[in-house]
Each structure stands twice: as C-alpha cells, then as structure tokens.
Design an enzyme around this catalytic site. Structure first.
Site, mmCIF file in Angstrom:
data_model
loop_
_atom_site.group_PDB
_atom_site.id
_atom_site.type_symbol
_atom_site.label_atom_id
_atom_site.label_comp_id
_atom_site.label_asym_id
_atom_site.label_seq_id
_atom_site.Cartn_x
_atom_site.Cartn_y
_atom_site.Cartn_z
ATOM 1 N N ASN A 23 0.813 -1.214 0.000
ATOM 2 C CA ASN A 23 0.000 0.000 0.000
ATOM 3 C C ASN A 23 0.849 1.268 0.000
ATOM 4 O OD1 ASN A 23 -2.336 -1.506 -0.073
ATOM 5 N ND2 ASN A 23 -2.659 -1.459 2.139
ATOM 6 N N ARG A 97 -6.421 -0.896 -9.001
ATOM 7 C CA ARG A 97 -7.076 0.173 -8.249
ATOM 8 C C ARG A 97 -6.101 1.294 -7.902
ATOM 9 N NH1 ARG A 97 -11.662 1.445 -6.479
ATOM 10 N NH2 ARG A 97 -11.851 2.988 -4.821
ATOM 11 N N ASP A 121 -9.769 -5.419 -5.695
ATOM 12 C CA ASP A 121 -10.578 -6.402 -4.981
ATOM 13 C C ASP A 121 -12.066 -6.066 -5.039
ATOM 14 O OD1 ASP A 121 -8.451 -7.953 -4.167
ATOM 15 O OD2 ASP A 121 -8.114 -6.802 -2.348
ATOM 16 N N ASP A 320 -7.573 -4.504 6.578
ATOM 17 C CA ASP A 320 -6.958 -5.587 5.816
ATOM 18 C C ASP A 320 -6.600 -6.795 6.674
ATOM 19 O OD1 ASP A 320 -7.186 -4.258 3.436
ATOM 20 O OD2 ASP A 320 -5.140 -3.487 3.421
ATOM 21 N N MET A 342 -15.766 -1.077 7.129
ATOM 22 C CA MET A 342 -15.479 -0.315 5.919
ATOM 23 C C MET A 342 -16.073 -0.925 4.654
ATOM 24 S SD MET A 342 -11.797 1.203 4.704
ATOM 25 C CE MET A 342 -11.654 2.088 6.255
#
Length: 435
Positions: A23, A97, A121, A320, A342
């Site tokens: 990330n 993404r 995802d 995550d 989320m």
C-alpha cells in the site's frame, strides 16, 4: 488460473522477513511523476499490483532502471501525456485500483490527469468521490465519460485552499497531497488519513522540496512550491504481511520469528493479537512468536462480555487484517465478534471456512461471530477459490492448519499482494506447491 496444493496440519519453524509494503508502494511510485529528476526507491515488493503500476509508468515515458533486487530508479523527464488517452491505458489502468493515484501528481505537474474506473478487490463499494472533490477544491475541472467509465481532471493552475475530507481516505489523502504540493498558496487538509504509509509519502515529498507540516496527524498544512527534486526512499515492511505471519504461527502452533518489522509503525497490531491470546515478544526489531501447544485464549471485556474486534482509521486497526483475525479465531478458545465497518463484502468468504468446519455466524455483511474450537476439532481440507488478496491469504492460512490436502484456485489474487509466497512458506516448512 493458478492453483496451490497445500498439505496442512504441520507446524512450521524458522524466520521470515516481510516484503516492502504494497500500500505504500502504490503511493510512492506515483509520486515519481512530480519531478523530472531521478528518484530511487528501495524495498519495492515484487508483486503483481506493483509490477503493473511500474509498467504503466514505463508506458507513460518514465525511464526506469532496476538497480538490484527491490531497488529501482525512476526519471520522469519525458512524459508522454498522449498515452493517457490511449486504449492501452484505459485497459491497463482498469486492472489496478492503485492507478487512481496517478491523477494527483499528473494534475500538479502537467495540469491534467485521467484514469479509467479502476479495478482491484471486489470487497464492496470503494468510491472515488474524496479524490475528485479534493481536486475540484484545488481548482480542477472534473469530467466523466459514462460510456467508457473514464475520469478526468484538468486545471491551468491549482490554488491552495482549506478542505475538510468527508472520510479519512488513505488513497484520497495521498492523491490530494500530491496535487497540493505544487499548488499556489497554502492547502489545509482536515480529517486527513495519517497511516504510516501516508507519513512515509509526506516525508519523501519533503525531502524532494515540498513543505508539508502536521505529518502523522489528521491536520496537514501544505505550502505549495514551484518544483520538486530527486531523492532516495526506502519503504516500510508490509504490516499486513506481518499480521498474516502472526496469524499463520498461531493457526499452525508454530515457533516463528518475523524479522525487521519496524515495531514503531505497527500501531494496534501487536495489542490486538495479544487480546486474541497470542504470545508475542519484541526482540530488537523482530517479533518472536513461541510455540503455543495449549492454544490461545480470547480475552473478554472487564464486565465479562464478548470481545469485539473492529477496524478503524489509523491509529485503529487496519481493515486488511480482519480476514486473518477471523480465521485465527476459528481455533481460539472463546468467542469474538468481528465487525468489518469499511467494506460490505469482505466477510462473504466465511462460507468457505464454514465448509471446512468452522463455527461462524454471519450476522450481516459487516459482522460475524466466531466460536473458537480450541484445536479440539481441526478444520477439514477442501477445495476453495480465492476471491481477493486478504481472503486468499486467510484461506491459505486455514489450509495450512487443516488436516489433509486442500486446493486453492485463482491464486493470482494472492500473488497480487504477496511476493513468492509459496517459496517463502516452503523455507519455513510448509508443504505447498504451485500447480
């Protein structure tokens, strides 16, 4: 479609080193577009999503040199903006993404940024409003082609302003920061994300000549500069991978050492795993997990009520890791409520765990109650398909703890986030093969 064959039920042992943070990489790599000077980045993970972004940068005209394993230099001194309107970019950007974070630096330096509706995802709605609302407040003009699902932002110049983000989006904050560093005047971002990876981005930008204050808080102040220079940057270890290895050690009742974890950047992660009964020791900058033959017991609240583990913006627990924590809880002693706030589709993989014999009640798309079996009833080997990165690694951990041989299809999802995972797992004793 690739497949893993896993023979489970065996303890593991040894040392494992986490890769560079996925990330963080997706933000840092986009930031190289902000300067014509050379930027060197170290500890880049060799994973599908990161390699796709590097390929897009190369097609944009960035000069890229692979200096050594995990180390690349980037020089964006001859960008081909026509590529942004090409069919190839519309296809490449749609597959990743993280490609959304190209828009901020392109807008800042070249006055235009485009992106097809990005993929990634399938874990629920992942809206882009925060990104584009921020660009508009800086003076950008937004346009959207509904037929092609193609977004664009253009501006002759960006001007600093005050903004209160509607959500503390990590990628949204990163994108807006990268646009604002070269805007005229001062930009103030309130309700900014403050994850370690965003802090890393801000520190890198400051070394390049940006003027960002408030790093690590939810209030960022950015004084715009005319241009940025080159720098060298090393990425943090991936905290999601660190959490994955903690979960793996617990589920397989193994003795493991996780090397070079950057303890100071782990936030709530060690605390949450200890609440689940996992023994963790800090040895220098390593995490040592001793073998726990008697299993692990989930704590209760002071009043005796059931523990709830939920995600929250930093310094809360990253969403995550909830999939991994859920899998671990299936063999714990006690019960826990997993609340995934989320994303509304991230818990849907629990049907596969139920098929393996786990005791899980899916209350709604966001909540699941897990009744731990304390290893008295092992999970059963089965055949599964990985729906996304984090569910994929969670199913892999479940398979390594289960008795018998399991099969996991669509492992490309796992490869998107975990580097050479089968090779690294075999090094600590896992019986796993790639078909």
């Amino acid at each position: 479609m690739g497949t893993f064959k896993i023979e489970g039920g065996y303890p593991l042992s040894g040392e494992i080193t986490p890769q560079g943070a996925k990330n963080e990489a997706l933000q840092i790599l986009c930031a190289v577009l902000l300067t014509a000077e050379e930027v060197t980045i170290n500890n880049i993970p060799d994973i599908v999503d990161v390699n796709k972004l590097i390929s897009i940068l190369e097609d944009l005209g960035v000069k890229i040199k692979n200096k050594e394993e995990g180390s690349y230099s980037f020089k964006a001194d001859a960008i081909n903006l026509d590529y942004l309107q090409s069919d190839q970019f519309k296809q490449d950007g749609r597959e990743l993404r993280g490609s959304i974070m190209l828009v901020g630096p392109l807008l800042a330096r070249f006055g235009k940024g485009y992106i097809p509706k990005p993929g990634g995802d399938k874990i629920g709605r992942r809206r882009l409003d925060t990104h584009f609302e921020g660009f508009i407040k800086l003076g950008g003009k937004f346009r959207y082609n509904k037929e092609e699902h193609f977004y664009g932002v253009e501006a002759k110049s960006l001007k600093g302003t005050y903004m209160l983000l509607d959500e503390a989006s990590v990628t949204g904050t990163a994108n807006i920061v990268m646009a604002a560093v070269m805007a005229e005047g001062t930009t103030t971002i309130y309700n900014a994300a403050c994850e370690p990876y965003l802090q890393q981005l801000c520190k890198m930008l400051n070394r390049m000549g940006a003027k960002i204050s408030g790093v690590g808080s939810n209030l960022l102040t950015i004084e715009g500069v005319a241009e940025l220079g080159g720098t060298e940057h090393r990425m943090l270890p991936d905290m999601i991978e660190i959490g994955s290895w903690i979960g793996l050690a617990a589920m397989t009742r193994s003795e493991l050492t996780i090397k070079d974890v950057s303890w100071g950047d782990l936030g709530q992660i060690p605390t949450v795993f200890r609440k689940l009964g996992i023994e963790l020791e800090q040895k220098g900058d390593d995490i040592y997990i001793p073998e726990q033959p008697d299993g692990y017991k989930i704590q209760k609240y002071i009043d005796g009520s059931i523990l709830t583990i939920s995600d929250a913006p930093w310094p809360g627990l990253t969403p995550d890791l909830l999939s991994i924590i859920l899998v671990m809880a299936t063999q714990a002693k006690g019960e826990v409520l997993i609340h995934q706030k989320m994303f509304e589709s991230r818990l849907f993989f629990v049907d596969k765990l139920i098929d393996m014999g786990a005791k899980i009640i899916l209350c709604d798309p966001h909540r699941a109650v897990v009744i731990g079996q304390n290893f008295k009833s092992a999970l059963n080997a089965t055949t599964m398909t990985s729906p996304d990165i984090r569910a994929g690694i969670s199913l892999l951990i479940a398979a390594l703890s289960a008795k018998g041989t399991s099969t996991i299809h669509n492992i490309e999802q796992i490869d998107r986030g975990y580097q050479d995972i089968d090779t690294r797992l075999r090094a600590i004793g896992a019986k796993i093969s790639r078909v």
